[in-house]
Motif scaffolding. Sequence first.
Motif, PDB file in Angstrom:
ATOM      1  N   VAL A  61       0.843  -1.205   0.000  1.00 12.45           N
ATOM      2  CA  VAL A  61       0.000   0.000   0.000  1.00 12.45           C
ATOM      3  C   VAL A  61       0.874   1.250   0.000  1.00 12.45           C
ATOM      4  O   VAL A  61       0.680   2.178  -0.798  1.00 12.45           O
TER       5      VAL A  61
ATOM      6  N   LYS B 294      -4.889   6.469   0.851  1.00 17.67           N
ATOM      7  CA  LYS B 294      -4.575   5.165   1.454  1.00 17.67           C
ATOM      8  C   LYS B 294      -5.562   4.766   2.549  1.00 17.67           C
ATOM      9  O   LYS B 294      -5.552   3.618   3.007  1.00 17.67           O
TER      10      LYS B 294
ATOM     11  N   ASN C 156       0.360   2.647  -3.810  1.00 15.89           N
ATOM     12  CA  ASN C 156      -0.902   3.388  -3.821  1.00 15.89           C
ATOM     13  C   ASN C 156      -0.619   4.870  -3.582  1.00 15.89           C
ATOM     14  O   ASN C 156      -0.297   5.267  -2.464  1.00 15.89           O
TER      15      ASN C 156
END
Length: 432
Positions: free
Chosen positions: A248, A256, A252
């Motif tokens: 993540v 998040k 990303n």
Amino acid sequence: MKRKLIAAIGATAMMASVAACGSGDSNASKDPKERNETLTVWLMVDAQSTWPELVKDVNAQFKAKYPKTKVNVQYQQWGDKAKKLDAALAGDKYPDVVELGNTETMTYILNGALGEIDPKKYENSDTWIKGLKDTCSFEGKQYCVPYYAGARVALYNKDMFKAGTGSDKLPETEADLTKALDKVGKKYGKDKAFSPLYLPGRYWYAAMSYVAAYGGQIAKYDEGTKEWKSSLSTPEAQKGIKHFTDLVDTYNNGDKTKDEQDHANVMANEKTALLYGNGWEAGSVIDPKANGNAKLKDKIGVAGMPGPDGKALPSFIGGSDLATISKSKVQDLGEEWISMFTSAKSQEVLASKNILPNNTKQLAPLKAKPETAPIANAVPDAWFTPIAPGWTAIEKKEILEVMLLDIIKGKSVEEATKAADAEIDKLINEES
């Protein structure tokens, strides 16, 4: 809920089932052609939109045997089905047969709402997919019938991977995948909102897949104490959670702190090259009615998601089950309708539409079919949530999501998992 209470509820369920069967004994002995009754079936809207011919065919089969019995199929929406079912069960106008998502079944088994079934009455019951069968089982008894299965896979933009790596194929190992994601990120990095892999921080289904990949579990059942105990702070589970949150943090570039509810729209808006989602979400990405992008038609690929150590990432097994209501006065008719609706012939209809059947025998051919191979191959090693009395309460309190969010915001994995264990242990053995 303590074991004594579980036993009490189990006894209540058994008595309800016996009472229901008893009330229908005289009818059950009648000539089928003389059964003048109504069977009310609640199916989810998926059956109405995607395999209506199966419903029509099964009702015709049933009508041929029970010409005077009316089958009243009522289609339900996932959003409010549980609320409507709870209200119906509290009154006197309830369905005789109901479709349940496989995370819903345990609540209704424990409160005595579902009738016990004999697996021998159902075709291919000896090869039912374990992850579905287990959601229908409690203390050695079966309370529902597996209907169909689902699994999570990698959904990726073939054009973006081709532009970034020179190949429109998803790498088969995670080591190669992360190298590819780095290249895709570099290619599209001018857009600060672009995520090579859009993996939302609160996406607990994905996080627990990485826990399963390292041999961890959300919770374990102790045969000695007859209770569940949370196990997120075990080394295996912590490794999986850290692996997830590292992905993540690395890939990303969006918000998040979100969950996965709108991740198909992120791909539709061309803000990511890769998602981990349900196979059917590939359709949502390109469907304008679902806020999708029709321009991406034929550009979204589906593949198995690579996991740690060169293995495929274990998937959560989703799907639906069918059950009779224990206080139904036509429970025997309900059992027979379900038997027809889940027969090998009926399952072939689902398989023809790339829906995964309820048994490994009919699942096997789909493992070699390009459209279904990624999802079908994810099923045998799939994981499921603890089949525990308090699991529904744990989901409602969003304990796993809060744990993941705390880690994303900076709390250590050790501290966050220990806190989550404590919260889960308060609820997991209690009736939801």
